[in-house]
Design an enzyme around this catalytic site. Structure first.
Site, short mmCIF file in Angstrom:
data_model
loop_
_atom_site.label_atom_id
_atom_site.label_comp_id
_atom_site.label_asym_id
_atom_site.label_seq_id
_atom_site.Cartn_x
_atom_site.Cartn_y
_atom_site.Cartn_z
N SER A 27 0.93 -1.67 0.14
CA SER A 27 0.04 -0.37 0.41
C SER A 27 0.77 1.44 0.54
CB SER A 27 -1.33 0.12 1.70
OG SER A 27 -1.48 1.62 0.90
N HIS A 52 -0.95 -1.02 -4.25
CA HIS A 52 -2.69 -0.70 -3.82
C HIS A 52 -2.75 0.71 -3.64
CE1 HIS A 52 -6.23 -1.42 -1.49
NE2 HIS A 52 -5.90 -1.05 -0.81
N ASP A 54 -4.96 3.96 -2.46
CA ASP A 54 -5.85 4.03 -0.85
C ASP A 54 -6.37 5.91 -1.59
OD1 ASP A 54 -6.12 2.13 0.76
OD2 ASP A 54 -4.40 2.14 1.01
N MET A 56 -8.76 8.57 -0.17
CA MET A 56 -9.17 9.15 0.85
C MET A 56 -10.04 10.54 0.86
SD MET A 56 -7.44 7.61 4.06
CE MET A 56 -6.63 5.93 3.89
N HIS A 85 -8.26 2.01 -4.31
CA HIS A 85 -8.62 1.58 -3.03
C HIS A 85 -9.77 3.10 -2.88
CE1 HIS A 85 -9.91 0.30 1.08
NE2 HIS A 85 -11.29 1.20 0.59
N MET A 87 -12.01 4.88 -0.63
CA MET A 87 -12.80 5.53 0.52
C MET A 87 -13.08 7.27 0.33
SD MET A 87 -10.10 3.76 2.98
CE MET A 87 -8.48 4.28 1.35
N MET A 156 -12.04 -5.31 4.67
CA MET A 156 -11.28 -3.93 5.79
C MET A 156 -11.23 -4.92 6.90
SD MET A 156 -10.78 -1.71 3.68
CE MET A 156 -9.84 -0.85 4.85
N ASP A 194 -7.04 -6.16 3.84
CA ASP A 194 -6.82 -5.03 3.61
C ASP A 194 -6.35 -4.47 5.38
OD1 ASP A 194 -5.55 -2.03 3.08
OD2 ASP A 194 -7.05 -1.80 1.69
C1 DX5 Z 1 -6.35 1.92 5.21
C2 DX5 Z 1 -6.47 1.87 4.02
C3 DX5 Z 1 -4.93 -0.15 3.94
C4 DX5 Z 1 -3.83 1.04 4.50
C5 DX5 Z 1 -3.12 -0.21 4.71
O1 DX5 Z 1 -7.60 2.55 5.26
O2 DX5 Z 1 -6.91 1.08 2.41
O3 DX5 Z 1 -5.00 0.33 2.14
O4 DX5 Z 1 -3.06 1.68 3.46
O5 DX5 Z 1 -2.13 0.45 5.95
P1 DX5 Z 1 -1.39 -1.34 6.84
O6 DX5 Z 1 -0.84 -1.94 6.25
O7 DX5 Z 1 -0.31 -0.06 7.07
O8 DX5 Z 1 -2.13 -0.99 8.49
ZN ZN Z 2 -6.50 0.35 0.77
#
Ligand code: DX5
Ligand code: ZN
Length: 237
Positions: A27, A52, A54, A56, A85, A87, A156, A194
């Site tokens: 990630s 990956h 993220d 947000m 991903h 969010m 999740m 994840d």
């Molecule tokens: C959380 C993200 C994850 C995060 C995982 O909201 O969707 O992808 O980056 O990070 P670790 O592996 O540090 O929990």
């Molecule tokens: Zn993620």
């Protein structure tokens, strides 16, 4: 006896092949943004399978990560599957944008989609694989009527919004339930985990049915991320 041996070897080879398909997806949220190209190249040259990413929005989750220009920069250098991903609320607004930016897999949250079936069709119509992520409190059963359409379900294992959180143990039960649903319906769906993934829980997750392990802090905060990825890969295959 020979026939039995042949059948056994074929079965063993197929099992091995299936296991070897387990994917590691570092990630990028946990990368060093001051050295983003370096970290992207590290993933390119490692045994990792996917990136990956993220996204947000500060509304669906209480944090803002990064947006389109940063994804564009990552995609310029990334040589592996880009797994995005989202969010964010109302993800339908940006499906085409993420396709144009180079996303190969686009995952939206079940909790953010009023018309999930329509969103999934839009993702596919834009040439991407379609995924749905479930928050820790959302049961697997909500996917019963859409599982056939999903290329990926992201379970999740932390509450979305931040990297570096502790793994929620209830995840194992959900992986088993999802695997059962996928097998029962012969759906083509991959199971992704994840949040809080490490070498302590990776093997058990794969044994429960996981296909893709996302790992942020465990990879990027380690002394040697390339080796950490290789270790995780070998544990899971
Ligand atoms: C959380 C993200 C994850 C995060 C995982 O909201 O969707 O992808 O980056 O990070 P670790 O592996 O540090 O929990
Ligand atoms: Zn993620």
């Amino acid at each position: 006896m020979r026939v039995f041996l042949f059948l056994y070897c074929t079965f063993a080879a197929q099992t091995q092949l299936l296991k070897m398909n387990k994917r590691i997806a570092p990630s990028i949220l946990a990368a060093d943004f001051g050295n983003l190209q370096r970290d992207v190249e590290m993933v390119n040259h490692s045994e990792a399978d996917w990136f990956h990413i993220d996204i947000m929005d500060g509304v669906f989750v209480p944090n803002i990560s990064f947006g389109m220009p940063v994804l564009k920069a990552i995609a310029t250098h990334a040589k592996k599957t880009i797994d995005v991903h989202l969010m964010i609320v109302d993800p339908d607004r940006y499906v085409k944008t993420f396709a144009d930016l180079g996303a190969d897999v686009l995952t939206v949250h079940y909790e953010a989609c009023t018309h999930l079936h329509r969103t999934i069709q839009a993702i596919k119509a834009n040439g991407m694989k379609a995924g749905v992520a479930l928050n820790p409190h959302t049961p697997i059963t909500v996917l019963e009527d859409i599982i056939q359409d999903l290329d990926l379900v992201c379970i999740m294992s932390v509450n979305p919004g931040f990297g570096g959180q502790s793994f929620i143990e209830n995840t194992y039960k959900k992986v088993t339930q999802l695997k059962t649903l996928i097998e029962k319906t012969s759906a083509p769906t991959l199971i992704e985990i994840d949040g809080g993934v490490t070498n302590k829980n990776g093997k058990a997750l794969v044994d429960a049915g996981a296909d893709v392990l996302v790992a942020g802090s465990f990879v990027f905060k380690s002394e040697n991320p390339t080796e950490t990825i290789a270790d995780l890969k070998s544990i899971c295959n």
